[in-house]
Design an enzyme around this catalytic site. Structure first.
Site, short mmCIF file in Angstrom:
data_model
loop_
_atom_site.label_atom_id
_atom_site.label_comp_id
_atom_site.label_asym_id
_atom_site.label_seq_id
_atom_site.Cartn_x
_atom_site.Cartn_y
_atom_site.Cartn_z
CG ASP A 102 -2.05 0.91 1.23
OD1 ASP A 102 -1.92 1.95 0.58
OD2 ASP A 102 -3.07 0.67 1.90
CE LYS A 130 -5.35 -1.09 -0.92
NZ LYS A 130 -5.99 -0.53 0.28
CB VAL A 152 -9.14 -5.84 -1.27
CG1 VAL A 152 -9.60 -4.98 -2.45
CG2 VAL A 152 -7.63 -5.76 -1.10
CG ASP A 158 -6.94 -8.54 8.85
OD1 ASP A 158 -6.01 -8.04 8.20
OD2 ASP A 158 -7.26 -8.15 9.99
NE ARG A 164 -5.68 -12.54 9.42
CZ ARG A 164 -4.93 -11.45 9.25
NH1 ARG A 164 -4.43 -11.18 8.08
NH2 ARG A 164 -4.70 -10.64 10.26
P1 IMP Z 1 1.83 -0.33 3.86
O1 IMP Z 1 2.88 -0.26 4.92
O2 IMP Z 1 0.97 0.91 3.82
O3 IMP Z 1 2.32 -0.72 2.50
O4 IMP Z 1 0.78 -1.40 4.37
C1 IMP Z 1 0.89 -2.71 4.10
C2 IMP Z 1 0.04 -3.51 5.07
O5 IMP Z 1 -1.23 -2.88 5.36
C3 IMP Z 1 -0.31 -4.81 4.40
O6 IMP Z 1 0.68 -5.79 4.65
C4 IMP Z 1 -1.65 -5.14 5.02
O7 IMP Z 1 -1.45 -5.83 6.23
C5 IMP Z 1 -2.28 -3.80 5.30
N1 IMP Z 1 -3.21 -3.39 4.21
C6 IMP Z 1 -3.01 -2.42 3.29
N2 IMP Z 1 -4.06 -2.33 2.43
C7 IMP Z 1 -4.94 -3.28 2.82
C8 IMP Z 1 -6.24 -3.71 2.31
O8 IMP Z 1 -6.80 -3.20 1.32
N3 IMP Z 1 -6.83 -4.73 2.99
C9 IMP Z 1 -6.26 -5.34 4.06
N4 IMP Z 1 -5.06 -4.98 4.56
C10 IMP Z 1 -4.41 -3.96 3.95
#
Ligand code: IMP
Ligand code: MG
Length: 185
Positions: A102, A130, A152, A158, A164
């Site tokens: 993300d 994403k 999602v 989750d 999950r």
């Molecule tokens: P980042 O550090 O913002 O890249 O976040 C990554 C983590 O956020 C992922 O490993 C997920 O655990 C959680 N996450 C981000 N987007 C989603 C989503 O759409 N659904 C569920 N978990 C998400």
């Protein structure tokens, strides 16, 4: 707040087909080598075990669990390690398996953490990429699917620890019982 499943974004068969393709690509790229799959719990669990079975190479598996400190520390990208690796990765070919990228902050932290441990190589395989502006630069070597900026669930992902176990990925619709107004504090 109420949450209900929305539109299916990726069907179960489509996920399984893509996992096989990723496994074939990894098998080609790492020919003659042994790969350490490092899964990030809990979201990557389903993906990692399916992917492992699609790789025709000697593979070992290890897991890390991390948590962000919350919104304020998200900005700095500081992640707390809840479970560390069990095996040494020094001199080994590491493939990080993630459910979704993300902002990129979690993965960036994990990559820096692993790189400091002297592996021969570190690559990334993410099921979902994403489409959001990244807040940290992360190379994704193997991508399952690029998805729009929606929340999602399913196939490991989750919402409040639920969903999950769905074999597909669906959008989660979160509705506010008070009719969409601001949430009470
Ligand atoms: P980042 O550090 O913002 O890249 O976040 C990554 C983590 O956020 C992922 O490993 C997920 O655990 C959680 N996450 C981000 N987007 C989603 C989503 O759409 N659904 C569920 N978990 C998400
Ligand atoms: Mg995750």
């Amino acid at each position: 707040m109420q949450a209900e499943l929305g539109e299916t974004i990726i069907e179960a068969e489509t996920i399984q087909r893509r996992v096989r393709e990723l496994g074939e690509a990894i098998t080609r790229d790492y020919q003659g080598r042994e790969v350490v799959l490092v899964g990030v719990l809990k979201g990557a669990a389903m993906f990692l075990v399916d992917l492992a079975r699609a790789i025709e190479l000697p593979v070992t598996m290890d897991f890390m669990a991390v948590s962000s400190y919350g919104k304020s520390t998200e900005t700095s990208g500081i992640v707390r390690i809840l479970k560390d690796l069990e095996e040494s990765i020094e001199g080994r070919d590491v493939l990080v398996v993630e459910d979704i990228v993300d902002s990129g902050l979690t993965l960036r932290y994990i990559l820096d953490y692993l790189l400091a441990r002297g592996p021969a190589s570190v690559r990334v395989c993410a099921l979902l990429d994403k489409q959001v502006p990244r807040r940290a630069t992360v190379p994704i070597d193997y991508t399952g699917f690029v998805i729009p900026n929606r929340f999602v669930v399913g196939y490991g992902l989750d919402y409040a620890e639920l969903y999950r176990n769905l074999p597909y990925v669906a959008e989660l619709q979160v509705s506010h019982e008070n009719g969409g107004g601001p949430e009470p504090l």
